[in-house]
Design a protein around this motif. Sequence first.
Motif, PDB file in Angstrom:
ATOM      1  N   LEU A  13       0.825  -1.206   0.000  1.00 58.68           N
ATOM      2  CA  LEU A  13       0.000   0.000   0.000  1.00 58.68           C
ATOM      3  C   LEU A  13       0.861   1.257   0.000  1.00 58.68           C
ATOM      4  CD1 LEU A  13      -2.902   1.136   0.200  1.00 58.68           C
ATOM      5  CD2 LEU A  13      -2.642   1.020   2.683  1.00 58.68           C
ATOM      6  N   SER A  14       1.864   1.309   0.858  1.00 60.28           N
ATOM      7  CA  SER A  14       2.744   2.479   0.925  1.00 60.28           C
ATOM      8  C   SER A  14       3.589   2.610  -0.337  1.00 60.28           C
ATOM      9  CB  SER A  14       3.662   2.380   2.140  1.00 60.28           C
ATOM     10  OG  SER A  14       2.907   2.343   3.323  1.00 60.28           O
ATOM     11  N   GLY A  15       4.026   1.493  -0.880  1.00 60.71           N
ATOM     12  CA  GLY A  15       4.809   1.530  -2.102  1.00 60.71           C
ATOM     13  C   GLY A  15       4.018   2.017  -3.294  1.00 60.71           C
ATOM     14  N   GLY A  16       2.708   1.850  -3.262  1.00 59.22           N
ATOM     15  CA  GLY A  16       1.871   2.340  -4.350  1.00 59.22           C
ATOM     16  C   GLY A  16       1.940   3.844  -4.494  1.00 59.22           C
ATOM     17  N   VAL A  17       2.020   4.534  -3.376  1.00 64.26           N
ATOM     18  CA  VAL A  17       2.141   5.996  -3.402  1.00 64.26           C
ATOM     19  C   VAL A  17       3.445   6.390  -4.092  1.00 64.26           C
ATOM     20  CG1 VAL A  17       2.315   8.052  -1.972  1.00 64.26           C
ATOM     21  CG2 VAL A  17       0.753   6.223  -1.322  1.00 64.26           C
ATOM     22  N   LEU A  18       4.523   5.709  -3.723  1.00 68.64           N
ATOM     23  CA  LEU A  18       5.821   5.999  -4.335  1.00 68.64           C
ATOM     24  C   LEU A  18       5.828   5.611  -5.818  1.00 68.64           C
ATOM     25  CD1 LEU A  18       8.124   4.779  -1.446  1.00 68.64           C
ATOM     26  CD2 LEU A  18       7.438   7.115  -1.982  1.00 68.64           C
ATOM     27  N   ALA A  19       5.183   4.504  -6.148  1.00 68.06           N
ATOM     28  CA  ALA A  19       5.128   4.068  -7.550  1.00 68.06           C
ATOM     29  C   ALA A  19       4.361   5.071  -8.403  1.00 68.06           C
ATOM     30  CB  ALA A  19       4.479   2.695  -7.643  1.00 68.06           C
ATOM     31  N   LEU A  20       3.316   5.657  -7.858  1.00 60.51           N
ATOM     32  CA  LEU A  20       2.553   6.651  -8.611  1.00 60.51           C
ATOM     33  C   LEU A  20       3.395   7.899  -8.863  1.00 60.51           C
ATOM     34  CD1 LEU A  20      -0.191   7.281  -9.874  1.00 60.51           C
ATOM     35  CD2 LEU A  20      -0.881   8.243  -7.689  1.00 60.51           C
ATOM     36  N   GLY A  21       4.111   8.350  -7.848  1.00 64.99           N
ATOM     37  CA  GLY A  21       4.999   9.496  -8.026  1.00 64.99           C
ATOM     38  C   GLY A  21       6.105   9.199  -9.022  1.00 64.99           C
ATOM     39  N   ALA A  22       6.652   7.987  -8.962  1.00 62.52           N
ATOM     40  CA  ALA A  22       7.713   7.597  -9.891  1.00 62.52           C
ATOM     41  C   ALA A  22       7.200   7.530 -11.327  1.00 62.52           C
ATOM     42  CB  ALA A  22       8.299   6.252  -9.478  1.00 62.52           C
ATOM     43  N   LEU A  23       5.985   7.052 -11.509  1.00 57.84           N
ATOM     44  CA  LEU A  23       5.405   6.984 -12.848  1.00 57.84           C
ATOM     45  C   LEU A  23       5.226   8.395 -13.429  1.00 57.84           C
ATOM     46  CD1 LEU A  23       4.266   5.134 -15.050  1.00 57.84           C
ATOM     47  CD2 LEU A  23       2.042   5.360 -13.932  1.00 57.84           C
ATOM     48  N   GLY A  24       4.762   9.312 -12.607  1.00 58.45           N
ATOM     49  CA  GLY A  24       4.634  10.699 -13.061  1.00 58.45           C
ATOM     50  C   GLY A  24       5.986  11.311 -13.405  1.00 58.45           C
ATOM     51  N   GLU A  25       6.998  10.972 -12.621  1.00 59.47           N
ATOM     52  CA  GLU A  25       8.337  11.500 -12.883  1.00 59.47           C
ATOM     53  C   GLU A  25       8.926  10.902 -14.160  1.00 59.47           C
ATOM     54  OE1 GLU A  25      11.659  13.834 -12.524  1.00 59.47           O
ATOM     55  OE2 GLU A  25       9.704  14.022 -11.582  1.00 59.47           O
ATOM     56  N   VAL A  26       8.628   9.646 -14.448  1.00 58.42           N
ATOM     57  CA  VAL A  26       9.093   9.034 -15.700  1.00 58.42           C
ATOM     58  C   VAL A  26       8.523   9.789 -16.895  1.00 58.42           C
ATOM     59  CG1 VAL A  26       8.823   6.987 -17.169  1.00 58.42           C
ATOM     60  CG2 VAL A  26       9.559   6.736 -14.806  1.00 58.42           C
ATOM     61  N   ILE A  27       7.251  10.117 -16.836  1.00 57.99           N
ATOM     62  CA  ILE A  27       6.622  10.858 -17.937  1.00 57.99           C
ATOM     63  C   ILE A  27       7.234  12.252 -18.048  1.00 57.99           C
ATOM     64  CG2 ILE A  27       4.450  11.861 -18.750  1.00 57.99           C
ATOM     65  CD1 ILE A  27       3.067   9.369 -17.541  1.00 57.99           C
ATOM     66  N   ALA A  28       7.461  12.901 -16.919  1.00 55.25           N
ATOM     67  CA  ALA A  28       8.086  14.226 -16.941  1.00 55.25           C
ATOM     68  C   ALA A  28       9.498  14.157 -17.518  1.00 55.25           C
ATOM     69  CB  ALA A  28       8.114  14.815 -15.533  1.00 55.25           C
ATOM     70  N   GLU A  29      10.254  13.144 -17.113  1.00 49.82           N
ATOM     71  CA  GLU A  29      11.622  12.985 -17.622  1.00 49.82           C
ATOM     72  C   GLU A  29      11.614  12.756 -19.128  1.00 49.82           C
ATOM     73  OE1 GLU A  29      14.781  12.859 -16.245  1.00 49.82           O
ATOM     74  OE2 GLU A  29      14.110  13.449 -14.261  1.00 49.82           O
ATOM     75  N   ARG A  30      10.657  11.985 -19.633  1.00 50.60           N
ATOM     76  CA  ARG A  30      10.561  11.759 -21.072  1.00 50.60           C
ATOM     77  C   ARG A  30      10.271  13.054 -21.818  1.00 50.60           C
ATOM     78  NH1 ARG A  30      12.137   7.272 -23.879  1.00 50.60           N
ATOM     79  NH2 ARG A  30      11.923   5.452 -22.561  1.00 50.60           N
ATOM     80  N   ALA A  31       9.621  13.995 -21.139  1.00 47.04           N
ATOM     81  CA  ALA A  31       9.329  15.293 -21.747  1.00 47.04           C
ATOM     82  C   ALA A  31      10.488  16.265 -21.595  1.00 47.04           C
ATOM     83  CB  ALA A  31       8.079  15.892 -21.123  1.00 47.04           C
ATOM     84  N   GLY A  32      11.553  15.826 -20.925  1.00 47.04           N
ATOM     85  CA  GLY A  32      12.713  16.680 -20.754  1.00 47.04           C
ATOM     86  C   GLY A  32      12.631  17.599 -19.552  1.00 47.04           C
ATOM     87  N   VAL A  33      11.772  17.276 -18.606  1.00 47.64           N
ATOM     88  CA  VAL A  33      11.594  18.094 -17.410  1.00 47.64           C
ATOM     89  C   VAL A  33      12.120  17.329 -16.207  1.00 47.64           C
ATOM     90  CG1 VAL A  33       9.893  19.198 -15.898  1.00 47.64           C
ATOM     91  CG2 VAL A  33       9.570  19.221 -18.359  1.00 47.64           C
ATOM     92  N   LEU A  34      12.893  18.002 -15.376  1.00 45.63           N
ATOM     93  CA  LEU A  34      13.365  17.405 -14.132  1.00 45.63           C
ATOM     94  C   LEU A  34      12.527  17.992 -13.009  1.00 45.63           C
ATOM     95  CD1 LEU A  34      15.425  15.665 -12.623  1.00 45.63           C
ATOM     96  CD2 LEU A  34      16.889  17.669 -12.501  1.00 45.63           C
ATOM     97  N   ASN A  35      11.601  17.205 -12.486  1.00 47.18           N
ATOM     98  CA  ASN A  35      10.695  17.681 -11.436  1.00 47.18           C
ATOM     99  C   ASN A  35      11.159  17.136 -10.092  1.00 47.18           C
ATOM    100  OD1 ASN A  35       8.641  18.498  -9.800  1.00 47.18           O
ATOM    101  ND2 ASN A  35       7.028  17.445 -10.905  1.00 47.18           N
TER     102      ASN A  35
END
Length: 187
Positions: A13-35
Motif C-alpha cells: 500500500l505504501s509503495g503504491g504511493v511511491l510508484a505513482l509518483g515515480a510513474l509521473g516522474e518518468v513521464i516528466a523525464e521523457r518530456a525533458g523536465v526534471l521535477n
Amino acid sequence: MALLSDLLGHAVLSGGVLALGALGEVIAERAGVLNLGVEGLMSLGAVVAVMTVNATPHPWLGLLAAGLVGGLGASVLALSSVVLRANQVLCGVAITFLGLGLSSVIGRSVAGVPVSAVFEPVSIPFLSAIPVIGPAFFSQNILVYLIYLVFPVMAHFWLFRTRSGLDLRAVGENPAAADAVGVPIMN
C-alpha cells in the motif's frame, strides 16, 4: 504469519504511493523536465486529501483534492521553469521544501487523527486466500490495483504507441529536431 502478511500489505500500500509518483516522474523525464518537487507536492496533496476526507467523508473527493493540489504545484513549476526560465533544479527543490513545510504546518490539526473514510479493500477470489501473500497482494483497495497494474500499462501504451506520446518523447530528446518537424514546443 498474520504479522508478516500485515507488514507486506502495508508495504504494498505504501509503495503504491511511491510508484505513482515515480510513474509521473518518468513521464516528466521523457518530456525533458526534471521535477524535483514531487515529494513536496505528494506530501501537500496527502494532507489536503486527509483534510478533505475528514470534512466530507468521501475518499474520492480527497483523491480529487490531492490531484488538484499536485496539478497546481506542477503548474507553478512549469510556469517558473518554462515561462520565467528559472533553473529547473532550484525550482524543484524550492517546491519540495515549500510543500513539505506547508504540509507540516497545515497538517498539525490532523496529525494522528484517523481518516473518517477510506477506500475499501477489494479481494480477488482464490488469490486472496493464498497464505501470507494472498491478503498482502490480492486484498488491497482499487487504487493499488490501478497504480501497479493499469497505470503503467496505460503510460507505456501512451508513450510508445500514440502520436502524442511520440511527440512528447521527441521534445524531451531533442527539442530543436522536434520543432523542425512541426511538433509545437515552448521556447
